[in-house]
Write a protein that holds these residues in place. Structure first.
Motif, mmCIF file in Angstrom:
data_model
loop_
_atom_site.group_PDB
_atom_site.id
_atom_site.type_symbol
_atom_site.label_atom_id
_atom_site.label_comp_id
_atom_site.label_asym_id
_atom_site.label_seq_id
_atom_site.Cartn_x
_atom_site.Cartn_y
_atom_site.Cartn_z
ATOM 1 N N ARG A 151 17.290 20.599 -29.725
ATOM 2 C CA ARG A 151 18.202 21.377 -28.895
ATOM 3 C C ARG A 151 19.619 21.316 -29.439
ATOM 4 O O ARG A 151 20.333 22.327 -29.497
ATOM 5 C CB ARG A 151 18.168 20.844 -27.467
ATOM 6 C CG ARG A 151 19.139 21.547 -26.513
ATOM 7 C CD ARG A 151 19.656 20.599 -25.469
ATOM 8 N NE ARG A 151 20.399 19.488 -26.053
ATOM 9 C CZ ARG A 151 20.876 18.477 -25.358
ATOM 10 N NH1 ARG A 151 20.657 18.398 -24.075
ATOM 11 N NH2 ARG A 151 21.549 17.496 -25.953
ATOM 12 N N ASP A 152 20.060 20.135 -29.871
ATOM 13 C CA ASP A 152 21.400 19.988 -30.420
ATOM 14 C C ASP A 152 21.587 20.843 -31.672
ATOM 15 O O ASP A 152 22.682 21.349 -31.925
ATOM 16 C CB ASP A 152 21.685 18.521 -30.735
ATOM 17 C CG ASP A 152 21.877 17.682 -29.473
ATOM 18 O OD1 ASP A 152 22.082 18.276 -28.404
ATOM 19 O OD2 ASP A 152 21.803 16.441 -29.571
ATOM 20 N N ARG A 153 20.527 21.016 -32.441
ATOM 21 C CA ARG A 153 20.631 21.866 -33.633
ATOM 22 C C ARG A 153 20.964 23.298 -33.243
ATOM 23 O O ARG A 153 21.785 23.964 -33.895
ATOM 24 C CB ARG A 153 19.311 21.829 -34.413
ATOM 25 C CG ARG A 153 19.292 22.762 -35.619
ATOM 26 C CD ARG A 153 17.949 22.747 -36.320
ATOM 27 N NE ARG A 153 17.686 21.460 -36.950
ATOM 28 C CZ ARG A 153 16.562 21.190 -37.629
ATOM 29 N NH1 ARG A 153 15.616 22.103 -37.725
ATOM 30 N NH2 ARG A 153 16.395 20.016 -38.178
ATOM 31 N N VAL A 186 23.609 29.372 -31.766
ATOM 32 C CA VAL A 186 22.467 30.237 -31.465
ATOM 33 C C VAL A 186 22.605 30.836 -30.070
ATOM 34 O O VAL A 186 22.312 32.017 -29.853
ATOM 35 C CB VAL A 186 21.145 29.449 -31.600
ATOM 36 C CG1 VAL A 186 19.965 30.270 -31.095
ATOM 37 C CG2 VAL A 186 20.917 29.059 -33.057
ATOM 38 N N ILE A 187 23.067 30.038 -29.117
ATOM 39 C CA ILE A 187 23.190 30.521 -27.743
ATOM 40 C C ILE A 187 24.243 31.625 -27.663
ATOM 41 O O ILE A 187 24.084 32.601 -26.914
ATOM 42 C CB ILE A 187 23.537 29.359 -26.794
ATOM 43 C CG1 ILE A 187 22.480 28.252 -26.889
ATOM 44 C CG2 ILE A 187 23.642 29.856 -25.367
ATOM 45 C CD1 ILE A 187 21.079 28.705 -26.558
ATOM 46 N N ALA A 243 33.753 28.828 -22.601
ATOM 47 C CA ALA A 243 34.281 27.611 -21.978
ATOM 48 C C ALA A 243 35.500 27.161 -22.769
ATOM 49 O O ALA A 243 35.626 27.438 -23.962
ATOM 50 C CB ALA A 243 33.226 26.510 -21.951
ATOM 51 N N SER A 244 36.409 26.464 -22.104
ATOM 52 C CA SER A 244 37.630 25.998 -22.758
ATOM 53 C C SER A 244 38.051 24.685 -22.128
ATOM 54 O O SER A 244 37.480 24.231 -21.134
ATOM 55 C CB SER A 244 38.749 27.040 -22.618
ATOM 56 O OG SER A 244 39.247 27.048 -21.281
ATOM 57 N N LEU A 264 33.482 20.214 -26.500
ATOM 58 C CA LEU A 264 33.714 21.594 -26.077
ATOM 59 C C LEU A 264 32.657 22.545 -26.622
ATOM 60 O O LEU A 264 32.226 23.460 -25.911
ATOM 61 C CB LEU A 264 35.109 22.043 -26.532
ATOM 62 C CG LEU A 264 35.493 23.477 -26.180
ATOM 63 C CD1 LEU A 264 35.420 23.711 -24.676
ATOM 64 C CD2 LEU A 264 36.899 23.799 -26.695
ATOM 65 N N SER A 265 32.218 22.370 -27.862
ATOM 66 C CA SER A 265 31.251 23.300 -28.445
ATOM 67 C C SER A 265 29.921 23.276 -27.688
ATOM 68 O O SER A 265 29.333 24.328 -27.407
ATOM 69 C CB SER A 265 31.030 22.980 -29.923
ATOM 70 O OG SER A 265 30.512 21.669 -30.084
ATOM 71 N N LYS A 266 29.442 22.086 -27.331
ATOM 72 C CA LYS A 266 28.186 21.989 -26.592
ATOM 73 C C LYS A 266 28.351 22.483 -25.158
ATOM 74 O O LYS A 266 27.450 23.135 -24.616
ATOM 75 C CB LYS A 266 27.678 20.549 -26.616
ATOM 76 C CG LYS A 266 27.197 20.079 -27.985
ATOM 77 C CD LYS A 266 26.620 18.683 -27.918
ATOM 78 C CE LYS A 266 26.101 18.245 -29.280
ATOM 79 N NZ LYS A 266 25.523 16.880 -29.245
#
Length: 359
Positions: free
Chosen positions: A112-114, A120-121, A231-232, A335-337
């Motif tokens: 999932r982390d990959r 991808v999302i 998101a931020s 933040l990225s996740k």
């Protein structure tokens, strides 16, 4: 005659998972829409996997499993994998047969982390929006924007001075006592030692401050679908700045309107909107110093009243995401996740709305 309570399975069976899912089950159209959107992502899936080595979990199955977690309020990957193991509906939706082994939860989290790390999302969100556009479900003239606080996966006790590199005190168990009374703490001098991107924020005056992120959306007003999301960090100006950036990404150059609440009634946001040929239908805040940034030339029109009535629907995806989805409190850090999980939740909202609009 009374039946005998004996459990004895047949040696062979010809029953297929498809037969267990009713024809009118709401997951059927959602799966079809999701599969249609993922068809255009083969190039991205191929680029993040090697051509040699042992086969991993197919990314399509990972995405379907993560969407199940959003749609059915499954709190963790461990519980998700457990339920896929014995829930025939979940097996069918993910794409497993009744004989296929289910992955270990740690293997699922690593894979999932990959996906989260390779955006991808984000690409999938755009494909879902494009699919809605092909089905003529989107308005290209009238939009609404809003933001919401998302609680971070970090404890208040991890919020310490930036120059404090010492280890936390030992003793007192897992939930030792901590006293912050009289200590002045701010984002300028303090940070979370477990999630450095999270920032202290509160919903309003007198409310409790928590380590948080912000989620932002742009909704088209016809059917309430989310066309842009991000998101931020929870800064004081993030709600307006990110909204302006998302509006700038909207396709086309025709004249549009955007509805928003009083928090967006600032000279900077109004100026940015007008520079993009967007009429700002923001709620007037006449109590602010200097008065409202818009005047009667904008608010006197009937379209302004309609925008103010419709823009309240932009709260619905946030409410759905915090009660059904995964954004009341994040289970990931960074933040990225957080951005990927937020966008995945908005994908779930869009697919649910598209299924309802298809009748």
């Amino acid at each position: 005659m009374r039946g005998v309570d004996v459990f004895q399975e047949s040696l062979f069976t010809t029953v297929q998972l498809e037969s267990f899912v009713p024809e009118n089950h709401p997951l059927r159209p959602i799966k079809a829409l999701l599969n249609e959107a993922m068809k255009n992502l083969n190039w991205l899936f191929s680029s993040i996997y090697c051509n040699t080595g042992r086969e991993s979990i197919p990314p399509e199955r990972l995405i379907r499993a993560q969407l199940l977690q959003v749609l059915y309020s499954i709190r963790s990957e461990r519980q998700l994998v457990e339920q896929i193991n014995y829930n025939l509906l979940y097996r069918w939706f993910v794409g497993l047969t009744i004989d296929d082994p289910v992955w270990d939860h740690s293997t699922f989290s690593i894979n999932r982390d990959r996906l989260l790390e390779n955006d991808v999302i984000t690409e999938l969100f755009e494909e879902v929006v494009n699919l809605a556009r092909k089905q003529k479900l989107l308005s290209d003239e009238h939009f609404s924007v809003d933001g919401t606080l998302i609680q971070a996966w970090a404890s208040q006790k991890s919020y310490r001075r930036k120059d404090d590199d010492s280890e936390p005190p030992v003793g007192g168990g897992r939930n030792r006592e901590a006293n912050f009374h009289g200590e002045k703490r701010s984002n300028a001098t303090h940070e979370s030692k477990t999630d450095g991107d999270a920032m202290m924020a509160k919903k309003g005056p007198g409310k409790e401050a928590k380590l948080s992120y912000m989620g932002h959306t742009v909704m088209e007003n016809r059917n309430g679908l989310i066309v842009k999301a991000a998101a931020s960090q929870a800064t004081g100006k993030a709600e307006r700045e990110v909204a302006a950036d998302l509006l700038a990404e909207l396709p086309g150059m025709k004249k549009r309107t955007v509805g928003a609440d009083k928090n967006y009634d600032t000279a900077g946001f109004v100026r940015d909107c007008r520079a993009m040929n967007i009429t700002p239908h923001v709620a007037r805040n006449d109590n602010r110093i200097g008065g409202s940034a818009i005047d009667g030339r904008t608010s006197r029109h009937a379209g302004y009243v309609i925008s103010q009535q419709t823009r309240k629907r932009v709260e619905e995806p946030f409410g759905w995401g915090k009660t059904v989805g995964l954004i009341r409190q994040m289970k990931v850090r960074g933040l990225s996740k957080v951005n990927s999980v937020f966008m995945l939740t908005m994908i779930g909202w869009n697919l649910t709305r598209m299924r309802a609009l298809q009748g």
